[in-house]
Design an enzyme around this catalytic site. Structure first.
Site, PDB file in Angstrom:
ATOM      1  N   ARG A 124      14.291   5.740  -5.417  1.00 56.31           N
ATOM      2  CA  ARG A 124      13.914   4.530  -4.357  1.00 56.31           C
ATOM      3  C   ARG A 124      15.558   4.017  -3.851  1.00 56.31           C
ATOM      4  NH1 ARG A 124      10.962   1.131  -6.555  1.00 56.31           N
ATOM      5  NH2 ARG A 124       8.665   1.088  -5.670  1.00 56.31           N
ATOM      6  N   LYS A 146      23.215  12.027   6.138  1.00 51.15           N
ATOM      7  CA  LYS A 146      22.597  12.900   6.994  1.00 51.15           C
ATOM      8  C   LYS A 146      21.565  14.128   6.025  1.00 51.15           C
ATOM      9  CE  LYS A 146      22.845  12.070  11.866  1.00 51.15           C
ATOM     10  NZ  LYS A 146      23.378  12.749  13.409  1.00 51.15           N
ATOM     11  N   GLU A 188      31.500  25.235  14.676  1.00 47.24           N
ATOM     12  CA  GLU A 188      31.465  23.420  14.234  1.00 47.24           C
ATOM     13  C   GLU A 188      32.534  22.769  14.297  1.00 47.24           C
ATOM     14  OE1 GLU A 188      29.433  21.795  14.489  1.00 47.24           O
ATOM     15  OE2 GLU A 188      27.137  22.580  13.655  1.00 47.24           O
ATOM     16  N   LYS A 230      36.039  13.764  11.126  1.00 45.80           N
ATOM     17  CA  LYS A 230      34.516  13.029  11.264  1.00 45.80           C
ATOM     18  C   LYS A 230      34.064  11.853  10.050  1.00 45.80           C
ATOM     19  CE  LYS A 230      29.398  13.981   9.623  1.00 45.80           C
ATOM     20  NZ  LYS A 230      28.065  15.409   9.889  1.00 45.80           N
ATOM     21  N   GLU A 240      24.650   6.248  14.304  1.00 44.08           N
ATOM     22  CA  GLU A 240      23.937   7.147  15.558  1.00 44.08           C
ATOM     23  C   GLU A 240      24.296   6.665  16.454  1.00 44.08           C
ATOM     24  OE1 GLU A 240      23.566  11.313  14.735  1.00 44.08           O
ATOM     25  OE2 GLU A 240      22.728  11.462  17.089  1.00 44.08           O
ATOM     26  N   ARG A 244      29.059   9.077  17.064  1.00 42.13           N
ATOM     27  CA  ARG A 244      29.129   9.811  16.631  1.00 42.13           C
ATOM     28  C   ARG A 244      27.887  10.398  16.924  1.00 42.13           C
ATOM     29  NH1 ARG A 244      26.552   9.577  10.059  1.00 42.13           N
ATOM     30  NH2 ARG A 244      26.264  11.803   9.855  1.00 42.13           N
ATOM     31  N   ASN A 248      27.367  15.677  18.369  1.00 44.39           N
ATOM     32  CA  ASN A 248      26.537  16.880  19.150  1.00 44.39           C
ATOM     33  C   ASN A 248      26.746  17.164  20.152  1.00 44.39           C
ATOM     34  OD1 ASN A 248      24.819  15.529  16.857  1.00 44.39           O
ATOM     35  ND2 ASN A 248      24.100  14.232  18.973  1.00 44.39           N
ATOM     36  N   HIS A 251      25.689  20.801  21.025  1.00 43.47           N
ATOM     37  CA  HIS A 251      24.527  20.796  20.153  1.00 43.47           C
ATOM     38  C   HIS A 251      23.191  20.701  21.368  1.00 43.47           C
ATOM     39  CE1 HIS A 251      26.993  19.929  17.201  1.00 43.47           C
ATOM     40  NE2 HIS A 251      25.852  20.789  16.100  1.00 43.47           N
ATOM     41  N   HIS A 255      20.977  22.978  20.374  1.00 44.51           N
ATOM     42  CA  HIS A 255      19.779  23.283  19.873  1.00 44.51           C
ATOM     43  C   HIS A 255      18.319  23.810  20.950  1.00 44.51           C
ATOM     44  CE1 HIS A 255      20.709  19.486  17.469  1.00 44.51           C
ATOM     45  NE2 HIS A 255      21.029  20.325  16.703  1.00 44.51           N
ATOM     46  N   HIS A 268      23.282  28.356  13.083  1.00 44.72           N
ATOM     47  CA  HIS A 268      23.155  27.242  13.360  1.00 44.72           C
ATOM     48  C   HIS A 268      24.919  27.267  15.126  1.00 44.72           C
ATOM     49  CE1 HIS A 268      23.207  22.925  14.751  1.00 44.72           C
ATOM     50  NE2 HIS A 268      24.623  22.298  13.918  1.00 44.72           N
TER      51      HIS A 268
END
Ligand code: NAD
Ligand code: GLY
Length: 363
Positions: A124, A146, A188, A230, A240, A244, A248, A251, A255, A268
């Site tokens: 956990r 993340k 990025e 960041k 987010e 946050r 993106n 993106h 994406h 990416h």
């Protein structure tokens, strides 16, 4: 070689430092905070990175008083799968890695996301130290908590927020990256310039060839600045809910391009570069972005050897991908747009026709 920079992700009891500098892996024991009672470390890496940096990290872990057990995962995106995670759990059980021990992620964003997810779910939640070795991972993936794996149904569908104990971004490791990976990472990095810190853009604009070639002074500077942006945004909005989302930028279309080209044609950061060109044109068209933003974006990305066109997108297919996003949110089309370099905002209810036009402009 300048002294490492230490940036704080200020999340109270989940807060941690991101250390950015040259040669950190060689001095690992000096920089790694060892949790009280930790005796073992599960070093998650792949064969490519292990060959380059595994011995230095194992020596550092031994010097820090930890017994290192290496878990080697396949190279590439396929490592972020349930089956590789399951094998990882069996390896953790065999060590056995206990609640007080440590997972160490050594590699790019793939290793970081997978190892972070193993750490988030093992007993956990056990501590994870992120040792990112790609530009994308140093400036983005390793920072912010993340973690996750992919399913056949979609990327990063299974995951958890699990903030690391520390992030050690050794910019010397970027020298061994294939040039294409460095260029993709610079996409990025440029994003931070457009959304927050214009000095990042100015540095890349002044020395694009040096950045692509892996010049340690330039890369250390832009990684430090990108991480600072960041760290501040994650501290303000860990889950987010609002700010946050600015991360993106580029993106939404990026994406869609990745999905419509089967995640194989573009790295990416390359898809994000195309997405930033589309977002800049969209912003200008809607009167949100200052005139000239799109031209500045294309000029910089061209200089970094990133794609700024050459992709034919079926408007119906793009609309379908964006509608899936929209359905998930239950709102109109939402984009992050850059008002002026260094300042971005969330814009809702963007007209579908304008999106279609800027996508067509990427052909
Ligand atoms: P990657 O991890 O696949 O690494 C790219 C390649 O470089 C791999 O072949 C790797 O073995 C190799 N490599 C790594 N370090 C090297 C080095 N120093 N020298 C030589 N080769 C090296 O790709 P990536 O671009 O780092 O990460 C992509 C992943 O990151 C995606 O799965 C994406 O979803 C994830 N990501 C996560 C976040 C987040 O917030 N968690 C953010 C952005 C991206
Ligand atoms: N990569 C975007 C984020 O971490 O939120």
């Amino acid at each position: 070689m300048s002294a490492p920079a230490r940036l704080r992700v200020d999340l109270a009891e989940r807060g941690y430092d991101v250390v950015v500098g040259e040669g950190l892996l060689a001095g690992l024991a000096e920089h790694l905070p060892v949790p009280a009672h930790a005796e073992r470390a599960a070093l998650v890496t792949n064969a490519t990175v292990d060959r380059l940096y595994g011995d230095a990290v194992r020596a550092g872990l031994a010097a820090a008083g930890l017994e290192a057990h290496t878990i080697t995962v396949p190279d590439g995106e396929d490592a972020k799968s349930l089956s590789v995670a399951e094998t990882g759990y069996h390896r953790l059980a065999a060590i056995p890695l206990r609640r007080d021990d440590l997972v160490v992620a050594l590699g790019g964003g793939v290793v970081g996301d997978l190892a972070g997810f193993l750490a988030a779910t093992w007993h956990r939640g056990v501590a994870v130290a992120q040792l990112p070795t790609t530009l994308l991972a140093q400036v983005d993936a390793a920072v912010g908590g993340k973690t996750g794996i992919n399913l056949p149904e979609g990327k990063n569908l299974v995951g958890a927020f699990h903030q690391p104990l520390i992030v050690l971004a050794d910019t010397q490791t970027l020298a061994t990256l294939p040039e294409r990976e460095r260029r993709a990472g610079l996409g990025e990095v440029a994003k931070y310039g457009f959304i927050d810190d214009v000095a990042v853009l100015e540095r890349l604009e002044a020395e694009p060839a040096a950045a692509v070639a892996g010049d340690p002074t330039v890369l250390t500077e832009v990684v430090r600045r990108g991480v600072a942006v960041k760290a501040r945004i994650v501290a303000a909005d860990e889950r987010e809910g609002a700010e946050r989302m600015l991360l993106n930028y580029g993106h939404t279309i990026g994406h869609a391009i990745e999905a419509l080209t089967g995640y194989t044609r573009y790295r990416h950061g390359e898809a994000v570069a195309l997405g930033m060109v589309a977002a800049a044109r969209l912003g200008e068209r809607l009167g949100v972005s200052e005139t000239g933003l799109a031209a500045r974006t294309v000029a910089l990305l061209d200089a970094l050897g990133l794609p700024t066109g050459g992709v034919r997108l079926d408007p119906g297919a793009v609309a379908e991908v964006l509608a899936r996003d929209k359905k998930a949110r239950g709102r109109g089309l939402r984009f992050i747009l850059c008002a002026t370099p260094g300042r971005a905002e969330v814009v809702d209810d963007v007209p579908a026709g304008a999106v279609e036009e800027v996508c067509a402009s990427l052909a």
